[in-house]
Design a protein around this motif. Structure first.
Motif, PDB file in Angstrom:
ATOM      1  N   THR A 102     -57.714 -60.316 -77.004  1.00 14.60           N
ATOM      2  CA  THR A 102     -58.563 -59.489 -78.175  1.00 14.60           C
ATOM      3  C   THR A 102     -57.804 -58.159 -78.442  1.00 14.60           C
ATOM      4  OG1 THR A 102     -60.007 -58.127 -76.868  1.00 14.60           O
ATOM      5  CG2 THR A 102     -61.062 -60.458 -77.470  1.00 14.60           C
ATOM      6  N   CYS A 140     -59.072 -55.213 -78.768  1.00 11.18           N
ATOM      7  CA  CYS A 140     -59.420 -54.140 -77.798  1.00 11.18           C
ATOM      8  C   CYS A 140     -59.049 -54.085 -76.466  1.00 11.18           C
ATOM      9  CB  CYS A 140     -61.072 -54.185 -77.815  1.00 11.18           C
ATOM     10  SG  CYS A 140     -61.933 -55.594 -77.088  1.00 11.18           S
ATOM     11  N   ASN A 150     -63.057 -54.543 -84.471  1.00 10.49           N
ATOM     12  CA  ASN A 150     -63.504 -55.572 -85.367  1.00 10.49           C
ATOM     13  C   ASN A 150     -63.137 -56.930 -85.566  1.00 10.49           C
ATOM     14  OD1 ASN A 150     -66.099 -56.200 -86.654  1.00 10.49           O
ATOM     15  ND2 ASN A 150     -65.330 -55.239 -88.820  1.00 10.49           N
ATOM     16  N   ARG A 169     -63.256 -63.557 -78.651  1.00 15.77           N
ATOM     17  CA  ARG A 169     -64.126 -62.397 -78.830  1.00 15.77           C
ATOM     18  C   ARG A 169     -65.197 -61.929 -77.790  1.00 15.77           C
ATOM     19  NH1 ARG A 169     -67.585 -61.792 -84.288  1.00 15.77           N
ATOM     20  NH2 ARG A 169     -67.677 -59.571 -84.504  1.00 15.77           N
TER      21      ARG A 169
HETATM   22  S1  SF4 Z   1     -65.211 -57.277 -81.948  1.00 21.99           S
HETATM   23 FE1  SF4 Z   1     -65.464 -57.376 -79.787  1.00 21.99          FE
HETATM   24  S2  SF4 Z   1     -63.762 -58.427 -78.819  1.00 21.99           S
HETATM   25 FE2  SF4 Z   1     -63.158 -57.916 -81.219  1.00 21.99          FE
HETATM   26  S3  SF4 Z   1     -62.107 -55.859 -80.920  1.00 21.99           S
HETATM   27 FE3  SF4 Z   1     -64.424 -55.436 -81.276  1.00 21.99          FE
HETATM   28  S4  SF4 Z   1     -65.213 -55.306 -79.044  1.00 21.99           S
HETATM   29 FE4  SF4 Z   1     -63.072 -56.255 -78.811  1.00 21.99          FE
END
Ligand code: SF4
Length: 204
Positions: free
Chosen positions: A159, A161, A169, A175
């Motif tokens: 992901t 992040c 997001n 996810r």
């Molecule tokens: S939506 Fe969830 S998985 Fe995607 S970047 Fe944000 S925290 Fe990480």
């Protein structure tokens, strides 16, 4: 954490029908959990940094009928165990946030943890440090999205992040935060949710 704040949270959790036990460290939490669980009962476990700091996983494997989802050869077998584990006698897990109003908030990628905490396993035991206590739901949501990237890194999910360290997001297949749940009341058909609060910072 100030004693008054902790006591307020405990009172609110009890008002909301959670059973609360306060322990000083991981070792005490571990024996508290084991005392609640008759040997050979079936148990499932939510993935948790807090629980990984205890010997519980080892005990479950040795002395209980453990739904072993961590050592399956492939994803399909893992998912099958996760589905079967919804009928366990005990689910032992952690939470991501506890509001001062006595609610539990959690975030989940696959949904098995939030599902089991809501319905299925006969008993739910939640083990968490006082660092999970937040003022309100808003602060709780912020905490959930602080936790998402940390879990993504820990579990090596592909992901954004995982690489940037903050929520982007995303809507990727892996996810971390597909499911968010709030447990407002600890009542369950076979016995209320038990919250074991460790009086120290542990997990995230
Ligand atoms: S939506 Fe969830 S998985 Fe995607 S970047 Fe944000 S925290 Fe990480």
């Amino acid at each position: 954490m100030k004693k008054e704040r902790l006591n307020k949270v405990i009172d609110k959790l009890k008002e909301n029908n959670f059973i609360v036990k306060v322990v000083k460290d991981e070792k005490e939490a571990e024996s508290c959990v084991l005392k609640l669980m008759p040997k050979n009962s079936s148990v499932s476990m939510g993935g948790s940094v807090t629980l990984n700091n205890t010997e519980l996983l080892k005990k479950f494997r040795e002395e209980y009928n453990f739904f072993e989802r961590f050592l399956q050869p492939d994803w399909e077998s893992t998912v099958n165990v996760m589905r079967e584990s919804l009928l366990s006698d005990f689910l032992v897990t952690s939470t991501n946030a506890i509001t001062e109003n006595g609610e539990l908030l959690q975030i989940d990628s696959g949904g098995n943890r939030v599902a089991g905490m809501a319905y299925g396993p006969k008993n739910v035991i939640v083990v968490c440090g006082v660092n999970k206590i937040v003022k309100n739901r808003q602060e709780g949501y912020e905490r959930l999205y602080y936790v998402g990237p940390l879990n993504s890194k820990r579990l090596k999910h592909n992901t954004p992040c995982n690489f940037t360290g903050k929520c982007e997001n995303c809507s990727t297949h892996m996810r971390m935060c597909n499911f968010v749940s709030i447990i407002r009341d600890g009542k369950r058909p076979f016995g209320n949710v038990i919250v074991i609060l460790i009086e120290k910072e542990i997990g995230y």
